[in-house]
Design a protein around this motif. Structure first.
Motif, mmCIF file in Angstrom:
data_model
loop_
_atom_site.group_PDB
_atom_site.id
_atom_site.type_symbol
_atom_site.label_atom_id
_atom_site.label_comp_id
_atom_site.label_asym_id
_atom_site.label_seq_id
_atom_site.Cartn_x
_atom_site.Cartn_y
_atom_site.Cartn_z
ATOM 1 N N ARG A 137 -0.811 -5.258 -4.581
ATOM 2 C CA ARG A 137 -1.377 -5.468 -5.919
ATOM 3 C C ARG A 137 -1.617 -6.947 -6.116
ATOM 4 N NH1 ARG A 137 2.281 -1.320 -9.602
ATOM 5 N NH2 ARG A 137 1.850 0.494 -8.291
ATOM 6 N N TYR A 138 -2.818 -7.264 -6.588
ATOM 7 C CA TYR A 138 -3.150 -8.660 -6.790
ATOM 8 C C TYR A 138 -2.638 -9.090 -8.159
ATOM 9 C CZ TYR A 138 -5.607 -13.017 -6.211
ATOM 10 O OH TYR A 138 -5.900 -14.353 -6.064
ATOM 11 N N GLU A 139 -1.344 -9.361 -8.228
ATOM 12 C CA GLU A 139 -0.724 -9.832 -9.467
ATOM 13 C C GLU A 139 -0.148 -11.217 -9.191
ATOM 14 O OE1 GLU A 139 1.170 -6.239 -11.760
ATOM 15 O OE2 GLU A 139 1.961 -6.291 -9.730
ATOM 16 N N GLN A 140 0.219 -11.922 -10.245
ATOM 17 C CA GLN A 140 0.837 -13.235 -10.056
ATOM 18 C C GLN A 140 2.211 -13.045 -9.415
ATOM 19 O OE1 GLN A 140 -1.099 -15.754 -10.472
ATOM 20 N NE2 GLN A 140 0.503 -17.029 -9.596
ATOM 21 N N PRO A 141 2.437 -13.576 -8.208
ATOM 22 C CA PRO A 141 3.763 -13.416 -7.619
ATOM 23 C C PRO A 141 4.823 -14.120 -8.474
ATOM 24 C CG PRO A 141 2.174 -14.214 -5.989
ATOM 25 C CD PRO A 141 1.521 -14.323 -7.337
ATOM 26 N N LYS A 145 9.468 -13.771 -9.524
ATOM 27 C CA LYS A 145 10.720 -13.147 -9.119
ATOM 28 C C LYS A 145 10.653 -11.630 -9.356
ATOM 29 C CE LYS A 145 15.721 -13.398 -9.457
ATOM 30 N NZ LYS A 145 16.910 -13.975 -10.087
ATOM 31 N N GLY A 146 10.870 -10.873 -8.331
ATOM 32 C CA GLY A 146 10.831 -9.422 -8.460
ATOM 33 C C GLY A 146 9.457 -8.825 -8.225
ATOM 34 N N ARG A 147 8.466 -9.684 -7.914
ATOM 35 C CA ARG A 147 7.115 -9.152 -7.714
ATOM 36 C C ARG A 147 6.383 -9.897 -6.615
ATOM 37 N NH1 ARG A 147 3.776 -8.393 -13.115
ATOM 38 N NH2 ARG A 147 3.053 -10.524 -12.788
ATOM 39 N N SER A 148 5.910 -9.177 -5.625
ATOM 40 C CA SER A 148 5.076 -9.796 -4.589
ATOM 41 C C SER A 148 3.772 -9.007 -4.506
ATOM 42 C CB SER A 148 5.809 -9.804 -3.245
ATOM 43 O OG SER A 148 6.039 -8.489 -2.804
ATOM 44 N N ARG A 149 2.791 -9.572 -3.827
ATOM 45 C CA ARG A 149 1.487 -8.903 -3.751
ATOM 46 C C ARG A 149 1.464 -7.825 -2.682
ATOM 47 N NH1 ARG A 149 -2.682 -14.034 -4.718
ATOM 48 N NH2 ARG A 149 -2.233 -14.173 -6.941
ATOM 49 N N GLU A 150 2.262 -8.042 -1.668
ATOM 50 C CA GLU A 150 2.422 -7.020 -0.621
ATOM 51 C C GLU A 150 3.876 -6.583 -0.700
ATOM 52 O OE1 GLU A 150 0.655 -7.025 3.642
ATOM 53 O OE2 GLU A 150 2.549 -8.088 3.823
ATOM 54 N N PHE A 151 4.104 -5.312 -0.933
ATOM 55 C CA PHE A 151 5.491 -4.853 -1.099
ATOM 56 C C PHE A 151 5.626 -3.461 -0.508
ATOM 57 C CE2 PHE A 151 4.551 -1.905 -4.593
ATOM 58 C CZ PHE A 151 3.351 -2.403 -5.058
ATOM 59 N N PHE A 152 6.861 -3.032 -0.357
ATOM 60 C CA PHE A 152 7.137 -1.682 0.125
ATOM 61 C C PHE A 152 7.604 -0.839 -1.044
ATOM 62 C CE2 PHE A 152 6.924 -4.137 3.838
ATOM 63 C CZ PHE A 152 6.483 -3.274 4.826
ATOM 64 N N GLN A 153 7.272 0.437 -0.988
ATOM 65 C CA GLN A 153 7.634 1.308 -2.103
ATOM 66 C C GLN A 153 8.086 2.660 -1.588
ATOM 67 O OE1 GLN A 153 4.669 3.041 -4.986
ATOM 68 N NE2 GLN A 153 5.437 1.411 -6.296
ATOM 69 N N TRP A 154 9.162 3.135 -2.179
ATOM 70 C CA TRP A 154 9.648 4.499 -1.970
ATOM 71 C C TRP A 154 8.967 5.388 -3.000
ATOM 72 C CZ3 TRP A 154 15.209 6.066 -3.858
ATOM 73 C CH2 TRP A 154 15.487 7.406 -3.499
ATOM 74 N N ASN A 155 8.340 6.453 -2.540
ATOM 75 C CA ASN A 155 7.779 7.463 -3.420
ATOM 76 C C ASN A 155 8.439 8.786 -3.091
ATOM 77 O OD1 ASN A 155 5.019 6.700 -5.039
ATOM 78 N ND2 ASN A 155 5.367 5.356 -3.285
#
Lengths: 425, 425
Positions: free
Chosen positions: B111-115, B117-127
């Motif tokens: 997600r192209y959001e402002q990196p 604390k707690g947020r990066s643009r490339e991340f891993f997610q459990w669904n």
């Protein structure tokens, strides 16, 4: 309608059955890597396009990469390979890392190539490298890791071979033939194509490149000389090491193995399925001692290889080497007898999970027959039911779905009872 | 120089130590998912942009996605979320899949959001999702999976809570306040912001949105009423099920939990670290019964949640909940006494690997002191040496690196001897 939108060409959807194959490969990759003490790592999946410019992988970026400008204006590439990221990460922490470094990784890569059998645009790749050692012993270890992997998935030396060559040996042979350094890249590519072209066409192509007939004949002599390795001290030591490592039966010298990339400096190798039905290498790699210094990193000898998941996946399926797909990780189903009994079912499931068992609860009070049928389709081994009678007597009805036997067991004995059944089936 | 090129902003490099954290989370995610019988799956990482258009996640694609045109002219997105891919894959194989379907996945998203604390643009997610069942029992199971994960990483109910609400309950409360359906999305967002704004500003913002003072007061009453759940039959059944599942201590009703996305239809929930030092949810999800039909898929009730790896990673590190990082998977180093002895070292390593041990061989005949120091830095437990004396007597020198003890052992007894040391340290 979103549900009718097709996936991007060359990508794959991993339903549980395909995911099972991907995980099978990943687990075997992990086991082979860890058996030799390699550490798992990973790089970002998107990288600046400039990262790839300094390297001979340029063709990858110019013609085969997924490259775009992000919302901030930066040019970004879906990584087509891992080595440039490895280079950057090692250069950034050279002082803190403990050498020799043994690293492995398994993750996604993208190349905009024509999808075909054995090739997709989005694929997974195992990368494994040893950095900081310049020795045939290190080369032998990497080849032994590859062999350990092949053996672990059931590809014995009759089914798969690792073909080995040495760039320095070939360079000195090319020297002897008077092939000038400027022609080396073209001649390397020529050698790589030999198995894919008809002999007459290959000869004509070689002459077209400007080789003399004498050079072409000399080249063919070299490429048919399977004793050539005896001239190479490095290869001699490599084969001795492979013997000590117990993998020599997998390995054959083959002067036709060149590897496309220019950056290899010594040992090169590729593994193939021996029947030859699939012309693509299972894995390939070699020694690349100058690459890190060439791209501005620390001078550091290195050897490694990469294996995509697509070719090996096809081979494992074609040879029937995959274990049976078990749809669910839970071998035990707790049924829902009826809506009045759901608390008992939930509590039973909690008891079993607390004992370390994977347990599914049927989440609706549908007919028991339907629940048993669900368990069969999911290839579960045991179905448990707590009806009013069982609840009144603190019991559980245990149905062995493999042989159909059903017995009633005291609640406090059910974990042990289930373990015994699972140990047998 | 390639080595000086920085990674793309908001991406992360996984050196072995960071990879260890990512794998720790993945293993715990896998264990929690499998304990309840969920099957692992995955979707492509790049998807057609149109896949996201039909869904309320549109803002994600329009403002926050990495989107580009590939070499063939197709518009492609690095997936910002998984649900649209889930929808497509289920619609495509609806007839072949066995329902109820329990699927989980862990993979990369962008997600192209402002990196920050707690947020990066490339991340891993459990669904993780259950499809095909419309029941509070299913909702309870998903919340129990979340609780099982939190417990497994050491986040007990004092450290983390799961806050639960119900969209239908809130809708009927909004109805009672006379808030018209057209305002519901804005009011949902208003509720979501309550914990992040000063009370006076929040009141003013509510009036700006066109709510009357009476509606604002009524809304505040609702949002402070932690007994409101008693009005909801669904929540009442949900809490009873959570009690049967042994996770009630993790769960609290909270009328302030709305979840930004419009597609939720019933139960919604979010987990937070209770100290409140990190304002971001650890995980969040809920019931979405209409989504699949809305995007042209089969009508199918569904419940699920997602958890990114960044927030949980920070929390685990801050609370000191990570196990000690062991750099190498090999506890045993086979040293290289000198260059004449390398075959003996290699053969010893093969013997140990064949017995199932992970073993590293030092790949160069440097001074033994340097090799032992390497083993210490890699936190290995045992170093083995075969010098000329040991070789002559078919022995191995075994050094316990934890207590410094060194003994000489017969070669055929070395595996058992090592296993005993490893069982103790």
């Amino acid at each position: 309608m979103a549900s009718k939108i097709q996936p991007v060409k060359g990508t794959r959807e991993f339903y549980p059955e395909q995911m099972f194959l991907r995980n099978f490969i990943y687990e075997k990759v992990r086991a082979a890597s860890q058996a030799f003490g390699y550490q798992e790592w990973d790089a970002p999946f998107i990288e600046p396009i400039d990262l790839y410019a300094a390297k001979s992988g340029e063709e990858l970026v110019k013609k085969q990469s997924f490259t775009f400008q992000d919302r901030g204006g930066d040019f970004v590439t879906l990584r087509p390979e891992l080595t440039p990221s490895l280079t950057r990460m090692i250069a950034a922490k050279q002082g803190e890392l403990t050498f020799p470094l043994r690293w492995w990784s398994f993750g996604p890569f993208w190349r905009y190539e024509q999808p075909q059998k054995g090739r997709s645009r989005e694929f997974f790749q195992w990368n494994i490298d040893m950095l900081g050692v310049d020795s045939p012993l290190a080369d032998a270890e990497l080849i032994a890791v590859a062999a350990a992997f092949l053996r672990s998935v059931g590809l014995n030396p009759l089914l798969a071979s690792i073909y080995v060559n040495n760039r320095r040996l070939m360079e000195s042979e090319f020297d002897a033939l008077g092939i000038i350094p400027e022609k080396r890249l073209e001649v390397s590519n020529l050698v790589d194509r030999r198995s894919k072209m008809e002999p007459a066409k290959w000869d004509a192509y070689a002459l077209e490149l400007g080789l003399t007939q004498k050079q072409v004949d000399g080249l063919k002599n070299i490429l048919s000389n399977f004793e050539l390795w005896k001239k190479s001290d490095e290869l001699t030591r490599l084969f001795a090491a492979l013997e000590a490592l117990g993998v020599k039966e997998y390995v054959k010298f083959n002067p036709n193995i060149m590897r496309g990339l220019l950056y290899y400096t010594g040992t090169v190798f590729e593994a193939y399925e021996t029947s030859g039905s699939l012309k693509r290498a299972i894995l390939g790699g070699g020694r690349y001692d100058n690459l890190l210094a060439d791209v501005g990193g620390p001078p550091l000898p290195a050897v490694g290889f990469a294996m995509g998941d697509v070719v090996i996946g096809i081979i494992l399926q074609e040879y029937g080497l995959l274990p049976e797909f078990i749809p669910t990780p839970a071998a035990v189903l707790v049924t829902l007898f009826d809506i009045t009994m759901w608390i008992k079912s939930f509590e039973l499931a909690v008891q079993l999970r607390n004992a370390g068992l994977n347990v599914m609860v049927y989440p609706e009070p549908v007919k028991l027959q339907k629940q048993f049928k669900f368990a069969d389709r999911m290839k579960m081994k045991i179905a448990l039911t707590v009806g009013p009678d069982e609840a009144a007597n603190d019991q559980v009805a245990v149905k062995n779905l493999v042989n159909g036997e059903q017995v009633t067991v005291k609640r406090e004995a059910v974990v042990e009872f289930i373990r015994k059944i699972l140990a047998r089936v």
